[in-house]
Motif scaffolding. Structure first.
Motif, short mmCIF file in Angstrom:
data_model
loop_
_atom_site.label_atom_id
_atom_site.label_comp_id
_atom_site.label_asym_id
_atom_site.label_seq_id
_atom_site.Cartn_x
_atom_site.Cartn_y
_atom_site.Cartn_z
N HIS A 144 0.30 -19.33 -21.56
CA HIS A 144 0.21 -17.99 -22.45
C HIS A 144 -0.70 -18.06 -23.55
O HIS A 144 -0.45 -19.22 -24.24
CB HIS A 144 1.65 -17.82 -22.52
N ALA A 147 -2.81 -13.27 -28.30
CA ALA A 147 -3.36 -12.12 -28.32
C ALA A 147 -5.00 -12.29 -28.73
O ALA A 147 -5.95 -11.89 -28.27
CB ALA A 147 -3.09 -11.08 -29.05
N VAL A 150 -6.99 -14.42 -26.26
CA VAL A 150 -7.18 -13.55 -25.05
C VAL A 150 -8.26 -12.81 -25.26
O VAL A 150 -9.20 -12.48 -24.38
CB VAL A 150 -6.11 -12.68 -24.67
N ASP A 175 0.46 -11.20 -18.62
CA ASP A 175 1.27 -12.04 -19.58
C ASP A 175 2.50 -12.71 -18.52
O ASP A 175 2.97 -13.62 -18.75
CB ASP A 175 1.87 -11.07 -20.76
N GLU A 176 2.80 -11.83 -17.48
CA GLU A 176 4.18 -12.18 -17.05
C GLU A 176 4.00 -13.28 -15.96
O GLU A 176 4.91 -13.86 -15.55
CB GLU A 176 4.63 -10.94 -16.16
N THR A 178 2.28 -16.00 -17.13
CA THR A 178 1.97 -17.09 -17.85
C THR A 178 3.20 -17.93 -18.62
O THR A 178 4.31 -17.20 -18.65
CB THR A 178 1.02 -16.69 -19.11
#
Length: 226
Positions: A144, A147, A150, A175-176, A178
């Motif tokens: 993860h 931001a 990313v 995201d879900e 990670t």
């Protein structure tokens, strides 16, 4: 974007133009590095994709079960196992890992970037119950990222999100799908688990289009106490 990660989703991925790239390549380097010191026994690769890691384990003396939800991925895996001469050491099972439970526990339970249709950390909780006393849980997942990180990667080189070898496609995992090392290890009861590795790493590989791609990994290895 939210992904369902159900059977239809993964069947479409393994029937699409990414499938060949996902099935190609070497076994995950974290697995090769971390598992070489273990005595071979029984193992399961959860979300095995086209079977690269399961076949590597079988070739190194393990009796392996590879479980995956995608029919086409498993067909590739069986063909590869036969071509490598390890079809007697590895069996492949079509299974929805969000609900399927094996009938036994294993000396090694491992997964590489797999994310079924359930919360990621709850998936790792399920895998932990499959480990036999004295056995090893070995997780390689998508790290993860903050931001800002990313955003920087999206302007540079991202990585894909497949169970198995989905890296190098120029996408960031949602995201879900990670996790972080701290997030995973916090769920392992220290009275039951000895955490041996809890790393977050960044490595550069060549993607299927020849471009350099950054892979952001979370790697956790833990031994279940007897």
């Amino acid at each position: 974007m939210t992904h369902s990660f159900d059977k239809d989703y993964w069947d479409q991925i393994w029937q699409g133009d990414r499938a060949t790239a996902m099935a190609a390549g070497d076994p995950n380097p974290h697995l090769v590095q971390e598992i070489n010191d273990l005595t071979p026994g029984t193992a399961i690769d959860a979300g095995c994709g086209a079977g690269t890691e399961a076949i590597w384990l079988a070739a190194h003396g393990w009796q392996v079960t590879g479980a995956d939800i995608a029919t086409d991925a498993l067909a590739r895996a069986r063909d590869k196992a036969a071509a490598c001469g390890v079809e007697e050491q590895v069996q492949f099972v079509e299974a929805d890992l969000s609900s399927w439970t094996p009938h036994e526990q294993y000396d090694l339970v491992t997964t590489h970037y797999s994310h079924p249709a359930m919360p990621q950390l709850e998936f790792y909780d399920r895998l932990a119950t499959w480990v036999a006393p004295g056995g090893t849980l070995f997780i390689v997942g998508h790290l993860h990222l903050a931001a800002s990180h990313v955003a920087a990667d999206n302007h540079g080189h991202g990585h894909g999100h497949g169970h198995g070898h989905g890296q190098g496609t120029g996408e960031q995992p949602p995201d879900e799908a990670t996790a972080t090392a701290a997030g995973i290890t916090a769920r392992l009861d220290p009275s039951l688990w000895d955490v041996r590795t809890a790393n977050e790493s960044h490595r550069t590989v060549n993607g299927p289009d020849g471009r350099e791609t950054t892979i952001h990994d979370v790697v956790v290895r833990a031994t279940r106490r007897n």
